[in-house]
Each structure stands twice: as structure tokens, then as C-alpha cells.
Design a protein around this motif. Structure first.
Motif, PDB file in Angstrom:
ATOM      1  N   LEU A 401      52.260  38.855  36.293  1.00 60.64           N
ATOM      2  CA  LEU A 401      52.197  38.485  37.663  1.00 60.64           C
ATOM      3  C   LEU A 401      51.836  39.469  38.700  1.00 60.64           C
ATOM      4  O   LEU A 401      51.674  38.911  39.844  1.00 60.64           O
ATOM      5  N   ASP A 402      51.531  40.527  38.418  1.00 58.57           N
ATOM      6  CA  ASP A 402      51.516  41.840  39.170  1.00 58.57           C
ATOM      7  C   ASP A 402      50.152  41.498  40.115  1.00 58.57           C
ATOM      8  O   ASP A 402      49.978  41.881  41.321  1.00 58.57           O
ATOM      9  N   TRP A 403      49.091  40.676  39.827  1.00 57.69           N
ATOM     10  CA  TRP A 403      47.975  40.705  40.496  1.00 57.69           C
ATOM     11  C   TRP A 403      48.110  39.794  41.870  1.00 57.69           C
ATOM     12  O   TRP A 403      47.244  39.962  42.596  1.00 57.69           O
ATOM     13  N   LEU A 404      49.306  38.745  41.706  1.00 53.92           N
ATOM     14  CA  LEU A 404      49.217  37.845  42.669  1.00 53.92           C
ATOM     15  C   LEU A 404      49.524  38.708  44.056  1.00 53.92           C
ATOM     16  O   LEU A 404      49.159  38.200  44.996  1.00 53.92           O
ATOM     17  N   GLU A 405      50.367  39.727  43.805  1.00 52.93           N
ATOM     18  CA  GLU A 405      50.689  40.380  45.131  1.00 52.93           C
ATOM     19  C   GLU A 405      49.544  41.183  45.655  1.00 52.93           C
ATOM     20  O   GLU A 405      49.501  41.278  47.095  1.00 52.93           O
ATOM     21  N   GLU A 406      48.453  41.666  44.829  1.00 53.21           N
ATOM     22  CA  GLU A 406      47.292  42.028  45.714  1.00 53.21           C
ATOM     23  C   GLU A 406      46.559  41.091  46.196  1.00 53.21           C
ATOM     24  O   GLU A 406      45.790  41.187  47.318  1.00 53.21           O
ATOM     25  N   VAL A 407      46.466  39.688  45.668  1.00 56.59           N
ATOM     26  CA  VAL A 407      45.743  38.483  46.403  1.00 56.59           C
ATOM     27  C   VAL A 407      46.556  38.418  47.763  1.00 56.59           C
ATOM     28  O   VAL A 407      45.869  38.022  48.714  1.00 56.59           O
ATOM     29  N   ARG A 408      47.700  38.219  47.576  1.00 59.41           N
ATOM     30  CA  ARG A 408      48.540  37.995  48.898  1.00 59.41           C
ATOM     31  C   ARG A 408      48.305  39.200  49.983  1.00 59.41           C
ATOM     32  O   ARG A 408      47.949  38.805  51.116  1.00 59.41           O
ATOM     33  N   THR A 409      48.096  40.275  49.709  1.00 57.84           N
ATOM     34  CA  THR A 409      47.791  41.425  50.618  1.00 57.84           C
ATOM     35  C   THR A 409      46.501  41.172  50.970  1.00 57.84           C
ATOM     36  O   THR A 409      46.203  41.512  52.438  1.00 57.84           O
ATOM     37  N   TYR A 410      45.549  40.891  50.215  1.00 57.52           N
ATOM     38  CA  TYR A 410      44.101  40.806  50.609  1.00 57.52           C
ATOM     39  C   TYR A 410      44.095  39.542  51.683  1.00 57.52           C
ATOM     40  O   TYR A 410      43.101  39.600  52.374  1.00 57.52           O
ATOM     41  N   GLU A 411      44.857  38.406  51.292  1.00 56.13           N
ATOM     42  CA  GLU A 411      44.853  37.387  52.360  1.00 56.13           C
ATOM     43  C   GLU A 411      45.377  37.593  53.505  1.00 56.13           C
ATOM     44  O   GLU A 411      44.636  37.385  54.569  1.00 56.13           O
TER      45      GLU A 411
END
Length: 419
Positions: A401-411
Motif C-alpha cells: 500500500l506504500d504507493w498510495l501515499e505518494e499518489v495522495r501527496t501528488y494530488e
């Protein structure tokens, strides 16, 4: 690399070794497989030819999630973020409407120069490019028809578009030294029952023959033809049916594209792969997820995705099959959609690569269906997830699930600033 992931991988490696599967070899094979990720998830199939135009031709993106790309630069930036979360080096599939130029140009005027920025970007990213001519969402799509229209002037516009698209695909392949697959699909059809099904198909056949008159270097580009059962406004009759394009592809030496959402609700493409492999030049896949119709939902780890991967791997069709994605969901974060769909496709391929295929075939040949069923069921509980997480770490992308935080930060930092 996380020690926990390393330890779990070694345990999984030993478990698979017990049934004769070499996980290291499976990962080497997976590393070589390129998925052609589609650009149109990033902006809801709008493109940059006429960004304010309405979608037509059986195309519909639903939802209004914020942050859709509005320019080629924004789309490339979003793609870079998605690729950074997907293990391996892959390809990007561009539709003709995604040209990048300040010059006013129509679909029958496009040239390689209008896509040169995409080529330079692809070189920087180390990826290949595939292409699609765009036979929809344009004023010259008249009465539900393009290449099959009875008006010769309409057909000539689209024939010219097809010819120019071929030159652009060849340019991509030569510039990037990766064969560009140029996929032809058009939504021609009728909403209600036609009297004459034959004449439109004859016109479509003749139009395609005219487009493909010039011989191009297949080291740079190969063409695929794609069927569809029906679309919005073409519910009763689609000119380019599966039977039409299977016949056309086999007789014209073209790749045949199978889209997972372009058939009857209970019809699957996994069962077609072995038959086409016997007779066709090659196969192009549009991996999608239909829900009651060709709704192009984001690819999930469902039974059909796994069956598609199994058929490709079990029958040694990796060299003959080009794997592309085709979905668009405007109700969720668009970058997350890319990552979910692409990683799931890779996961399905990995699970297929982790089967003791030859042993399973020997069981089947000996009519030992008991052992076959036991193995295929027990394999469902084998720790492929630990092998996948190790693969992610090998490629320096987040696991689990670690990639989801990167997407949230990018958003938060990028997407939210777009109006």
C-alpha cells in the motif's frame, strides 16, 4: 531493501521450489514484459485536438474527479508519476488526438512533427510508444460512420487520417527503436436494425485496403485491427464486428486486437487466444474490465484477467502477444487508476509465471484431472504476493500500500491546483 521483504521472498522461493518453480527466473521473465499503458485515462479521453469537444462514437467517461490533465505537459507529468510507481520499463499508447503542437491542424493533416515532443519525452523516460488513429469525437464522424460512410468525401477524410497515422507510427518506431503497434478501431454502426449489413462492411474493407496500400517497415510499425460488439448509438449493428476483423486480419496479415470489453457479456477473450495464435500473425490485447457493457472499468485482479495471463504464459505466447490497457474512470484519482490497472496486469502475469506449467500439462495429458485440480487450487494460496513485493523492491518502486501515499501527496501538491 527491507529485510522483511527479503526474508519473505526467500521463504516463498523455497516454497515454490518444492513444486519445481524457479522464482528468480519468473521475475527475469516478468522484467522483460512491456505493458502499453494508455494515455487517455489521464484526461478522460479528451485529447488536445479539440479539448472542448464532446465525446462521440460510443465513448463515454463518467465522473468529475478533480485534477484531469489539461495540457500535454500536465499529462506527461502525471504519466511520470504513474510510471514511478510501476515496476519495469513499459510503453505508452497515444491516440492521434493527443498531438502536441501550437499549429492548427486537423486529423487529415497530422504529421510526425506534431508528436515530436512525445518522442523526445519517451526517449528521456526510456519507454516505447504505440499509436491509435482517432476515428471518433470529430465533426467528420457523420451519421455514426467514418470509413464505412456512404459519402465518399467522408470516407476520404478518414482514409487520409489513417494513412497519416501509419507514418506517425513508423516515425515512433524508428526514433525509439521499438516497434510501434498502430491499432485501428472505428465505432461505425447503427442504433437500430439495418436492412443492409453487407454494404457498409464492403466500404469499410475497401477503405482499410486503401489505407494499408503502402508497405511500411515492420521493424518500426505493425498494425492491429480491433472489433467491438456495440457502442452508444450503435447498439444494433457494428460494422467492424469480431468476425469482420478476424477475417480482415487473417487475410491482410494484420495483428488482431482483442478488447476484453468488446464482446457479449458472457463471452471472454481468454478462450480466443489459443485459436488466434494458430492462425494469426500476432495478437494485440486491450485489457479492460466490462461491467454489463463496454464500460472500461479499471482492471482488477478478477478471474478473467488471470485467465488471460494464464493463456499467454501457458501457451508461450508472450512473444506473439502485445499487451495494452484500455480503461478510463473519472470517478477516482486518475494516476491511481493507471497504477492499479498496470500493476494488477503484472501481478496476473507473475502468478501465471509461477505455475509449474509443464508438470500441469503432463497431468492433463495423462488424464490425471485429480492432481491437476489439486495443484491449481493449492497454487491459489501460494505466497505470490511476497514474490511481487520483492519484484517491486528490485525495481525501486513502493510495495504493498506504500504507493498510495505518494499518489495522495501528488494530488495535494499538483492535482488540486488544477481548476
Amino acid at each position: 531493501m527491507s529485510k522483511t521483504i527479503e526474508e519473505r521472498y526467500q521463504e516463498a522461493k523455497a516454497r515454490y521450489a518444492e513444486i519445481g518453480v524457479d522464482t528468480d527466473q519468473a521475475l527475469k521473465q516478468l522484467q522483460k514484459i512491456k505493458i502499453s499503458m494508455h494515455c487517455w485515462q489521464g484526461d478522460d479521453v479528451t485529447g488536445f485536438l479539440n479539448p472542448d469537444g464532446e465525446l462521440t462514437g460510443g465513448i463515454m467517461a463518467t465522473g468529475n474527479y478533480p485534477g484531469a490533465a489539461r495540457t500535454p505537459d500536465e499529462l506527461r507529468k502525471d504519466l511520470e508519476k504513474a510510471y514511478s510507481l510501476i515496476p519495469g520499463k513499459h510503453k505508452l499508447n497515444l491516440h492521434a488526438i493527443y498531438l502536441d503542437t501550437d499549429e492548427p491542424v486537423d486529423l487529415d493533416q497530422i504529421e510526425p512533427k506534431h508528436y515530436s515532443k512525445w518522442v523526445e519525452w519517451a526517449k528521456e523516460q526510456g519507454i516505447g510508444l504505440d499509436f491509435n488513429p482517432t476515428f471518433f469525437s470529430h465533426p467528420m464522424m457523420k451519421d455514426g460512420y467514418t470509413l464505412a460512410h456512404p459519402d465518399q468525401a467522408v470516407r476520404e477524410f478518414w482514409i487520409e487520417h489513417g494513412k497519416r497515422s501509419r507514418k506517425i507510427a513508423a516515425y515512433f518506431g524508428e526514433a525509439l527503436q521499438q516497434t510501434c503497434i498502430n491499432n485501428f478501431w472505428m465505432p461505425d454502426g447503427m442504433k437500430d436494425n439495418p436492412i443492409d449489413r453487407l454494404a457498409p462492411r464492403k466500404r469499410l474493407m475497401d477503405s482499410l485496403d486503401e489505407i494499408f496500400t503502402e508497405t511500411l517497415n515492420e521493424a518500426y510499425t505493425q498494425e492491429a485491427v480491433e472489433s467491438k460488439l456495440f457502442g452508444l448509438g450503435a447498439e444494433a449493428y457494428t460494422v467492424g464486428s469480431h468476425e469482420f476483423y478476424m477475417g480482415y486480419g487473417l487475410t491482410r496479415d494484420k495483428l488482431i486486437c482483442l478488447d476484453a470489453g468488446h464482446f457479449h457479456p458472457t463471452e471472454v477473450i481468454s478462450n480466443k487466444l489459443s485459436s488466434l495464435a494458430l492462425f494469426s500473425k500476432g495478437i494485440m490485447l486491450h485489457v479492460s474490465r466490462p461491467v454489463r457493457w463496454d464500460s472500461d472499468h479499471v482492471v482488477i485482479m478478477d478471474d478473467e484477467l488471470q485467465e488471460i495471463a494464464n493463456e499467454i504464459v501457458r501457451n508461450q505466447l508472450l512473444e506473439k502477444t502485445n499487451i495494452g490497457l484500455d480503461f478510463f474512470d473519472a470517478t477516482i484519482n486518475r494516476i491511481a487508476a493507471w497504477v492499479i490497472g498496470t500493476r494488477n496486469t503484472q501481478k496476473a502475469l507473475l502468478k501465471a509465471l509461477l505455475e509449474p506449467v509443464e508438470e500441469l500439462k503432463e497431468m492433463e495429458l495423462a488424464f490425471d484431472f485429480t492432481s491437476r485440480l489439486v495443484y491449481t487450487e493449492e497454487l491459489k494460496d501460494f505466497p505470490y504476493g511476497d514474490v511481487w513485493n520483492y519484484f517491486c523492491c528490485q525495481n525501486n518502486v513502493p510495495a504493498g500500500l506504500d504507493w498510495l501515499e505518494e499518489v495522495r501527496t501528488y494530488e495535494k501538491n499538483v492535482l488540486s491546483a488544477r481548476s
